[in-house]
Design a protein around this motif. Structure first.
Motif, PDB file in Angstrom:
ATOM      1  N   VAL A 154       0.831  -1.217   0.000  1.00 22.77           N
ATOM      2  CA  VAL A 154       0.000   0.000   0.000  1.00 22.77           C
ATOM      3  C   VAL A 154       0.863   1.263   0.000  1.00 22.77           C
ATOM      4  O   VAL A 154       0.427   2.322   0.428  1.00 22.77           O
ATOM      5  CB  VAL A 154      -0.963   0.006   1.210  1.00 22.77           C
ATOM      6  N   ARG A 155       2.082   1.149  -0.496  1.00 25.46           N
ATOM      7  CA  ARG A 155       3.001   2.292  -0.470  1.00 25.46           C
ATOM      8  C   ARG A 155       2.873   3.177  -1.700  1.00 25.46           C
ATOM      9  O   ARG A 155       3.458   4.262  -1.751  1.00 25.46           O
ATOM     10  CB  ARG A 155       4.447   1.804  -0.374  1.00 25.46           C
ATOM     11  N   TRP A 156       2.122   2.759  -2.686  1.00 28.64           N
ATOM     12  CA  TRP A 156       2.099   3.442  -3.969  1.00 28.64           C
ATOM     13  C   TRP A 156       1.437   4.811  -3.880  1.00 28.64           C
ATOM     14  O   TRP A 156       0.629   5.071  -2.996  1.00 28.64           O
ATOM     15  CB  TRP A 156       1.393   2.565  -5.008  1.00 28.64           C
ATOM     16  N   ARG A 157       1.785   5.672  -4.836  1.00 29.65           N
ATOM     17  CA  ARG A 157       1.337   7.068  -4.816  1.00 29.65           C
ATOM     18  C   ARG A 157      -0.181   7.187  -4.770  1.00 29.65           C
ATOM     19  O   ARG A 157      -0.725   8.085  -4.128  1.00 29.65           O
ATOM     20  CB  ARG A 157       1.888   7.793  -6.041  1.00 29.65           C
ATOM     21  N   GLU A 158      -0.886   6.290  -5.457  1.00 27.90           N
ATOM     22  CA  GLU A 158      -2.343   6.420  -5.516  1.00 27.90           C
ATOM     23  C   GLU A 158      -2.999   6.289  -4.143  1.00 27.90           C
ATOM     24  O   GLU A 158      -4.103   6.799  -3.925  1.00 27.90           O
ATOM     25  CB  GLU A 158      -2.946   5.389  -6.476  1.00 27.90           C
ATOM     26  N   TYR A 159      -2.312   5.630  -3.206  1.00 24.02           N
ATOM     27  CA  TYR A 159      -2.886   5.476  -1.870  1.00 24.02           C
ATOM     28  C   TYR A 159      -2.893   6.792  -1.092  1.00 24.02           C
ATOM     29  O   TYR A 159      -3.533   6.884  -0.048  1.00 24.02           O
ATOM     30  CB  TYR A 159      -2.136   4.402  -1.087  1.00 24.02           C
TER      31      TYR A 159
END
Length: 239
Positions: A154-159
């Motif tokens: 869940v580290r991605w930018r969209e989160y």
């Protein structure tokens, strides 16, 4: 008392999961950055954190309401991590709190923490006669090991995008509705839905009420099923 808050006008959920998802990710990042070993079963750091947590959580009920009040009521980072892990088993958390404290502790900001780490919570190593000590009814050390990789999912930018997380909340609600329609089917959440699910469990009393309202029953959470390789139970489950 924790006030019930509708996520938005059309949502059946009673808490602000958008903010909770953001706060949860901050906690996960802080645990990853801290110098303590809070992932490895048997590590001194993790066992100290668990011991501190068992003494700290009962202090939230000393005022009779189990609220998180002033700044000093927030747990140290390592204790906040253990608290998060404990709540990922909602039925066990309820049973453990009820047995030891006579109430299920829920706070307004379940993922808040102080920057103190490593023994910042006093009392765990001292003579605890007269102090209520919580016992955890499952292997929280193994849970820590299983959750060690979740930040990377869940580290991605969209989160960090509110529109994306709002959509994840909507998909999570749809998952709960599917659980009502198909109570014997093993339904697998995507990672964004899982983040929302973990955030929802941070509010254990609200979580139970919402599950009963949406699903007609309480919903457990089995984090031991975390293998998503081809052919695994998660891979073959309904997505």
């Amino acid at each position: 008392l924790v006030q019930r808050r509708r996520h938005h006008n059309m949502s059946p959920l009673s808490v602000d999961l958008l903010s909770a998802c953001s706060a949860q990710r901050e906690l996960l990042r802080a645990v990853h950055r801290c110098p303590l070993d809070l992932y490895t079963p048997g590590s001194k750091d993790l066992r100290d954190a668990i011991a501190n947590y068992k003494v700290w959580l009962p202090t939230l009920t000393e005022g009779g309401e189990g609220e998180q009040g002033e700044q000093g009521a927030k747990p140290a980072l390592d204790v906040a991590w253990v608290w998060h892990l404990h709540r990922l088993n909602p039925r066990c958390y309820r049973d453990d709190c009820t047995r030891a404290l006579g109430t299920v502790v829920e706070v307004e900001e379940p993922f808040a923490f102080t920057e103190e780490i490593g023994g910042a919570t006093a009392g765990a190593g001292e003579d605890s006669r007269g102090t209520t000590r919580l016992e955890i009814g499952f292997d929280v050390e193994e849970c820590a090991a299983r959750q060690a990789q979740f930040l990377w999912q869940v580290r991605w930018r969209e989160y960090s995008c509110s529109v994306f997380v709002e959509a994840a909340v909507s998909r999570y609600v749809q998952m709960l509705q599917l659980m009502r329609q198909h109570p014997t089917t093993f339904i697998v959440p995507t990672y964004d839905m899982d983040l929302v699910w973990h955030a929802h469990m941070g509010f254990p009393n609200s979580y139970l009420r919402d599950c009963v309202e949406v699903c007609g029953r309480s919903i457990g959470h089995d984090d031991t099923a975390n293998d998503r390789t081809l052919g695994s139970r998660l891979d073959c489950g309904t997505k």
